[in-house]
Design an enzyme around this catalytic site. Structure first.
Site, PDB file in Angstrom:
ATOM      1  N   LYS A 193     -48.362  22.165  87.366  1.00  0.00           N
ATOM      2  CA  LYS A 193     -48.097  22.715  88.706  1.00  0.00           C
ATOM      3  C   LYS A 193     -49.292  22.519  89.642  1.00  0.00           C
ATOM      4  O   LYS A 193     -49.134  22.131  90.803  1.00  0.00           O
ATOM      5  CB  LYS A 193     -47.729  24.194  88.569  1.00  0.00           C
ATOM      6  CG  LYS A 193     -47.465  24.884  89.891  1.00  0.00           C
ATOM      7  CD  LYS A 193     -48.479  25.976  90.101  1.00  0.00           C
ATOM      8  CE  LYS A 193     -48.402  26.566  91.477  1.00  0.00           C
ATOM      9  NZ  LYS A 193     -47.252  27.410  91.689  1.00  0.00           N
ATOM     10  N   ASP A 204     -51.079  24.877  78.264  1.00  0.00           N
ATOM     11  CA  ASP A 204     -50.049  25.671  78.944  1.00  0.00           C
ATOM     12  C   ASP A 204     -50.623  26.642  79.962  1.00  0.00           C
ATOM     13  O   ASP A 204     -50.094  27.721  80.193  1.00  0.00           O
ATOM     14  CB  ASP A 204     -49.169  26.409  77.919  1.00  0.00           C
ATOM     15  CG  ASP A 204     -48.658  25.443  76.871  1.00  0.00           C
ATOM     16  OD1 ASP A 204     -48.189  24.370  77.266  1.00  0.00           O
ATOM     17  OD2 ASP A 204     -48.759  25.742  75.682  1.00  0.00           O
ATOM     18  N   ARG A 214     -58.463   2.159  62.018  1.00  0.00           N
ATOM     19  CA  ARG A 214     -58.324   0.816  62.602  1.00  0.00           C
ATOM     20  C   ARG A 214     -57.052   0.095  62.169  1.00  0.00           C
ATOM     21  O   ARG A 214     -57.013  -1.121  62.062  1.00  0.00           O
ATOM     22  CB  ARG A 214     -59.551  -0.076  62.287  1.00  0.00           C
ATOM     23  CG  ARG A 214     -60.699  -0.034  63.289  1.00  0.00           C
ATOM     24  CD  ARG A 214     -61.379   1.284  63.457  1.00  0.00           C
ATOM     25  NE  ARG A 214     -61.777   1.973  62.260  1.00  0.00           N
ATOM     26  CZ  ARG A 214     -62.916   1.803  61.576  1.00  0.00           C
ATOM     27  NH1 ARG A 214     -63.788   0.917  61.978  1.00  0.00           N
ATOM     28  NH2 ARG A 214     -63.196   2.536  60.528  1.00  0.00           N
ATOM     29  N   ARG A 228     -41.075  26.502  70.857  1.00  0.00           N
ATOM     30  CA  ARG A 228     -41.553  27.628  70.049  1.00  0.00           C
ATOM     31  C   ARG A 228     -42.073  28.755  70.941  1.00  0.00           C
ATOM     32  O   ARG A 228     -42.611  28.510  72.024  1.00  0.00           O
ATOM     33  CB  ARG A 228     -42.705  27.177  69.137  1.00  0.00           C
ATOM     34  CG  ARG A 228     -42.288  26.261  68.018  1.00  0.00           C
ATOM     35  CD  ARG A 228     -43.492  25.840  67.191  1.00  0.00           C
ATOM     36  NE  ARG A 228     -44.466  25.077  67.982  1.00  0.00           N
ATOM     37  CZ  ARG A 228     -45.632  24.634  67.516  1.00  0.00           C
ATOM     38  NH1 ARG A 228     -45.995  24.897  66.279  1.00  0.00           N
ATOM     39  NH2 ARG A 228     -46.446  23.941  68.284  1.00  0.00           N
ATOM     40  N   GLY A 286     -50.796  25.832  83.059  1.00  0.00           N
ATOM     41  CA  GLY A 286     -50.154  25.517  84.340  1.00  0.00           C
ATOM     42  C   GLY A 286     -50.799  24.327  85.036  1.00  0.00           C
ATOM     43  O   GLY A 286     -50.753  24.225  86.269  1.00  0.00           O
ATOM     44  N   LYS A 287     -51.368  23.425  84.242  1.00  0.00           N
ATOM     45  CA  LYS A 287     -52.003  22.222  84.822  1.00  0.00           C
ATOM     46  C   LYS A 287     -50.998  21.405  85.627  1.00  0.00           C
ATOM     47  O   LYS A 287     -51.318  20.906  86.697  1.00  0.00           O
ATOM     48  CB  LYS A 287     -52.563  21.309  83.714  1.00  0.00           C
ATOM     49  CG  LYS A 287     -53.765  21.876  83.004  1.00  0.00           C
ATOM     50  CD  LYS A 287     -54.238  20.950  81.893  1.00  0.00           C
ATOM     51  CE  LYS A 287     -53.287  20.857  80.715  1.00  0.00           C
ATOM     52  NZ  LYS A 287     -53.126  22.105  79.959  1.00  0.00           N
ATOM     53  N   ASN A 293     -47.644  15.111  72.834  1.00  0.00           N
ATOM     54  CA  ASN A 293     -47.632  16.500  72.343  1.00  0.00           C
ATOM     55  C   ASN A 293     -47.758  17.481  73.501  1.00  0.00           C
ATOM     56  O   ASN A 293     -47.497  18.666  73.341  1.00  0.00           O
ATOM     57  CB  ASN A 293     -48.755  16.725  71.308  1.00  0.00           C
ATOM     58  CG  ASN A 293     -50.110  16.231  71.780  1.00  0.00           C
ATOM     59  OD1 ASN A 293     -50.212  15.527  72.784  1.00  0.00           O
ATOM     60  ND2 ASN A 293     -51.145  16.592  71.066  1.00  0.00           N
ATOM     61  N   THR A 343     -49.188  31.522  92.683  1.00  0.00           N
ATOM     62  CA  THR A 343     -48.486  32.792  92.898  1.00  0.00           C
ATOM     63  C   THR A 343     -46.979  32.669  92.675  1.00  0.00           C
ATOM     64  O   THR A 343     -46.217  33.518  93.121  1.00  0.00           O
ATOM     65  CB  THR A 343     -48.746  33.322  94.332  1.00  0.00           C
ATOM     66  OG1 THR A 343     -48.345  32.303  95.253  1.00  0.00           O
ATOM     67  CG2 THR A 343     -50.206  33.667  94.550  1.00  0.00           C
ATOM     68  N   HIS A 399     -46.162  18.694  80.633  1.00  0.00           N
ATOM     69  CA  HIS A 399     -46.611  19.288  81.899  1.00  0.00           C
ATOM     70  C   HIS A 399     -45.387  19.498  82.789  1.00  0.00           C
ATOM     71  O   HIS A 399     -44.633  18.572  83.057  1.00  0.00           O
ATOM     72  CB  HIS A 399     -47.649  18.393  82.569  1.00  0.00           C
ATOM     73  CG  HIS A 399     -48.950  18.370  81.818  1.00  0.00           C
ATOM     74  ND1 HIS A 399     -50.035  17.640  82.187  1.00  0.00           N
ATOM     75  CD2 HIS A 399     -49.318  19.037  80.694  1.00  0.00           C
ATOM     76  CE1 HIS A 399     -51.023  17.846  81.328  1.00  0.00           C
ATOM     77  NE2 HIS A 399     -50.613  18.688  80.410  1.00  0.00           N
TER      78      HIS A 399
HETATM   79  P1  IMP Z   1     -50.850  18.664  67.679  1.00  0.00           P
HETATM   80  O1  IMP Z   1     -51.623  18.398  68.914  1.00  0.00           O
HETATM   81  O2  IMP Z   1     -49.373  18.367  67.837  1.00  0.00           O
HETATM   82  O3  IMP Z   1     -51.454  17.992  66.475  1.00  0.00           O
HETATM   83  O4  IMP Z   1     -50.912  20.240  67.370  1.00  0.00           O
HETATM   84  C1  IMP Z   1     -52.144  20.895  67.060  1.00  0.00           C
HETATM   85  C2  IMP Z   1     -52.214  22.264  67.710  1.00  0.00           C
HETATM   86  O5  IMP Z   1     -52.311  22.119  69.120  1.00  0.00           O
HETATM   87  C3  IMP Z   1     -50.960  23.140  67.480  1.00  0.00           C
HETATM   88  O6  IMP Z   1     -51.371  24.494  67.443  1.00  0.00           O
HETATM   89  C4  IMP Z   1     -50.134  22.887  68.732  1.00  0.00           C
HETATM   90  O7  IMP Z   1     -49.250  23.956  69.002  1.00  0.00           O
HETATM   91  C5  IMP Z   1     -51.235  22.792  69.772  1.00  0.00           C
HETATM   92  N1  IMP Z   1     -50.857  21.981  70.945  1.00  0.00           N
HETATM   93  C6  IMP Z   1     -50.825  20.632  71.035  1.00  0.00           C
HETATM   94  N2  IMP Z   1     -50.475  20.241  72.265  1.00  0.00           N
HETATM   95  C7  IMP Z   1     -50.287  21.356  72.977  1.00  0.00           C
HETATM   96  C8  IMP Z   1     -49.935  21.594  74.346  1.00  0.00           C
HETATM   97  O8  IMP Z   1     -49.728  20.695  75.153  1.00  0.00           O
HETATM   98  N3  IMP Z   1     -49.842  22.905  74.720  1.00  0.00           N
HETATM   99  C9  IMP Z   1     -50.091  23.917  73.854  1.00  0.00           C
HETATM  100  N4  IMP Z   1     -50.430  23.744  72.583  1.00  0.00           N
HETATM  101  C10 IMP Z   1     -50.527  22.474  72.148  1.00  0.00           C
HETATM  102 MG    MG Z   2     -47.504  22.543  78.114  1.00  0.00          MG
END
Ligand code: IMP
Ligand code: MG
Length: 334
Positions: free
Chosen positions: A18, A13, A138, A253, A15-16, A40, A322, A43
């Site tokens: 952008k 997070d 595997r 969250r 800001g990749k 997970n 900015t 972007h």
């Molecule tokens: P997981 O990658 O879903 O297994 O989560 C493992 C940890 O990485 C947790 O604390 C998530 O909140 C954090 N996390 C996973 N992906 C991101 C992301 O893209 N941005 C911020 N935190 C992430």
């Molecule tokens: Mg993110």
């Protein structure tokens, strides 16, 4: 033409999305390939007053001239991918490596219900950890056996190499951030694989000698979502007062926050072999800098903040964000 990598320097997070969208628009990148963990990551970028979010496609998805690829190391959720392909109308330019692992409903269930993952680690609940675990055992199904996405299968490593042979530009996109790395982050409060620049190379199938630039993205303050320590963490009210209270783009969250941490940044530069860095959201710290595109127009205090970081890291802030819009960037690349 170059083959460059963009990765996150803190906890995701930064800001990749952008920064990548800016580079893709400005440089009209030929091929963009996504490495990293999988859906997970979200972007986000704002273009022409519209907000876009990608969890599977590279952030270059908006540019109809860019070919989009997902590397073999990335986990694919077919439903999320198909939705993104259709919303960006990217049917003719999306390629998923045949060896990408496929996330199934059972992985999502396990990730979002199991106490250790959900409550202790605070995962995103998107099934990535359980799917990577099955891959190590595997027994994970791969994209080449997934009928839903059969129209999009490709050989991403070969695509990258043939583009480089033709002198086309290639941009590799990492996900999460350095301190969520399974190896280099604060285990066990990390994601399910390494996410540094070296792993992005492995994810898409290219060796480190073929990389020209490694750009590490830092935000002007730090945020972290999920479990695990955060040095100098602010109280929620203080975070809100400073305008640093953010919400996760995948899970919604609330993110915790802390001031910029130069020691973490230094270590991140080394872990990724950075050749330069980007600094985002400078306008959140210095509101007078909102929308500024010319370095000389920054206020003295904002310049001091940037220059102190540059001096400590021994690298240049090539891109400075900015504002939310993709074009709100100070571009100091040579
Ligand atoms: P997981 O990658 O879903 O297994 O989560 C493992 C940890 O990485 C947790 O604390 C998530 O909140 C954090 N996390 C996973 N992906 C991101 C992301 O893209 N941005 C911020 N935190 C992430
Ligand atoms: Mg993110």
């Amino acid at each position: 033409m170059p083959c460059n990598i963009v990765v996150g320097g803190f906890f995701g997070d930064e800001g990749k999305g952008k920064i990548i969208a800016y580079i893709v628009k400005k440089d009209n990148i030929n091929l963009a390939a996504r490495g990293g963990v999988g859906p997970n990551a979200g972007h986000t970028f704002n273009l022409n007053g519209q907000t876009f979010k990608v969890r599977m496609l590279p952030s270059a998805a908006f540019n109809v001239k860019t070919t989009l690829a997902i590397g073999a190391g990335v986990l694919v959720n077919p439903k999320i991918l198909l939705n993104e392909i259709s919303s960006f109308n990217a049917q003719d330019r999306t390629f998923v490596d045949r060896n990408c692992g496929i996330i199934k409903e059972e992985h999502v269930m396990q990730d979002s219900t199991e106490g250790f993952l959900k409550d202790k680690i605070g995962t995103t609940g998107t099934g990535t950890g359980p799917a990577n675990s099955d891959r190590a055992l595997r027994k994970l199904s791969l994209a080449k056996d997934c009928l839903e996405i059969k129209d999009y299968l490709g050989e991403v490593s070969s695509m990258i190499h043939s583009n480089l042979d033709k002198k086309n530009s290639v941009l590799l996109e990492g996900t999460q951030g350095t301190y969520l790395s399974l190896y280099h982050g604060g285990y066990p409060f990390v994601t399910s694989k390494d996410v540094t620049a070296s792993s992005v190379c492995a994810d898409v199938g290219i060796g480190p000698k073929s990389i020209n630039e490694v750009l590490v993205v830092f935000k002007s303050y730090i945020t972290r979502v999920g479990g695990g320590p955060l040095e100098n963490e602010l109280e929620r009210v203080e975070s809100q007062k400073r305008g640093w209270l953010e919400y996760g783009s995948v899970t919604g969250r609330e993110r915790r926050s802390s001031p910029f941490n130069i020691e973490l940044a230094k270590r991140s530069i080394r872990l990724n072999g950075a050749t330069s860095f980007a600094l985002t959201k400078l306008d959140v710290l210095y509101p007078e800098c909102a929308g500024v595109k010319d370095y000389s127009k920054l206020t003295p205090s904002a310049k001091k903040f940037v220059e102190e970081i540059e001096a400590e890291l021994g690298l240049k802030a090539e891109l400075i964000g900015t504002g939310a819009d993709v074009d709100s960037v100070i571009d100091q690349r040579s």
